[in-house]
Every structure is written in C-alpha cells, then in structure tokens.
Design a protein around this motif. Structure first.
Motif: not given
Ligand code: ZN
Length: 133
Positions: A41-63
């Motif tokens: 998994v690859k993740a990109a993390i943004f802050k939104a106040g005290d919560v974070r948004l973790e956008f996730l994408s698989g790096t392989a078909p079986d992720s």
C-alpha cells in the motif's frame, strides 16, 4: 472507552491524480507520502483538524486496497480510532469476543496498528496507538 478518530482511510485507484485534485480543490500543501510494503500500500496523508485523511492505493493486484476497490469500488475503506496502548486494547477486546484481522503491525507513519474484523460493524475499523499517532 474514549473514542477519538485518528484518521479515515480512503481507497483510490489513482493516488497521484486524487492527491493533485484534493490539493487544487482545497488549496493544500503536498501531503506526507508513505509506503507500507508488507500491506502493498501507498498512502498520502492530509491533515483535517485533529483528523487525518489517508488516501490509499494498492501497489499490487493482491494488495488489500486493490482487492477492496475491485469488490466495493473506491471510497472510505476504514476508520481508525486512537488507543493509548494497543496491546492492552487488543487483549481487552479479544476477551470480549472481538475478532481481529492478523496481529498488530506497523502501518503508515510507523504507527502500531491492527484491524478489527469488518463483520463486527459492517466496516473496517483500525486501532492505532496514540503515542505513535
Ligand atoms: Zn489507516
């Protein structure tokens, strides 16, 4: 138990495309990028106040993320709650019959995490240790 959301995990196909769109729409700086090789998994993390948004994408078909998208499409994949002591929380919940997926492991940003089996709440819930959050 005092519940606090640490982050929301969102499964997307095109991580860079979504990140660029999110940056543009909400006028955000570059997010932190993480790769969790064990989860493919690859993740990109943004802050939104005290919560974070973790956008996730698989790096392989079986992720797990690729499989989630294949089965249920893009969108919210999990919600993560903070816990003070992960081992203690797991032990406590197990004693009350809660089922987990696997054992505690190291997630994005080097946090200690574990997932509760989705059969419990109809969605995937992650617990992550507060000192690492
Ligand atoms: Zn997460």
């Amino acid at each position: 138990m005092d519940l606090k959301i640490d982050h929301i995990g969102i499964a997307v196909k095109d991580l860079v495309g979504v990140v660029n769109e999110f940056k543009k729409v909400f006028e955000q700086e570059d997010p932190g990028y993480y790769e969790v090789e064990s989860q493919k998994v690859k993740a990109a993390i943004f802050k939104a106040g005290d919560v974070r948004l973790e956008f996730l994408s698989g790096t392989a078909p079986d992720s797990p993320i690729s499989l989630h998208i294949e089965k249920r499409g893009q969108g919210i994949q999990h919600i993560a709650f903070k816990v003070e002591n992960l081992e203690k929380a797991v032990e406590d919940l197990k004693s009350r019959g809660v089922r987990f997926i696997g054992e505690p492991s190291i997630g994005a940003e080097g946090k200690k995490v574990i997932f509760i089996h989705p059969s419990a709440f109809g969605m995937l819930v992650e617990l992550c240790e507060e000192s690492h959050c």
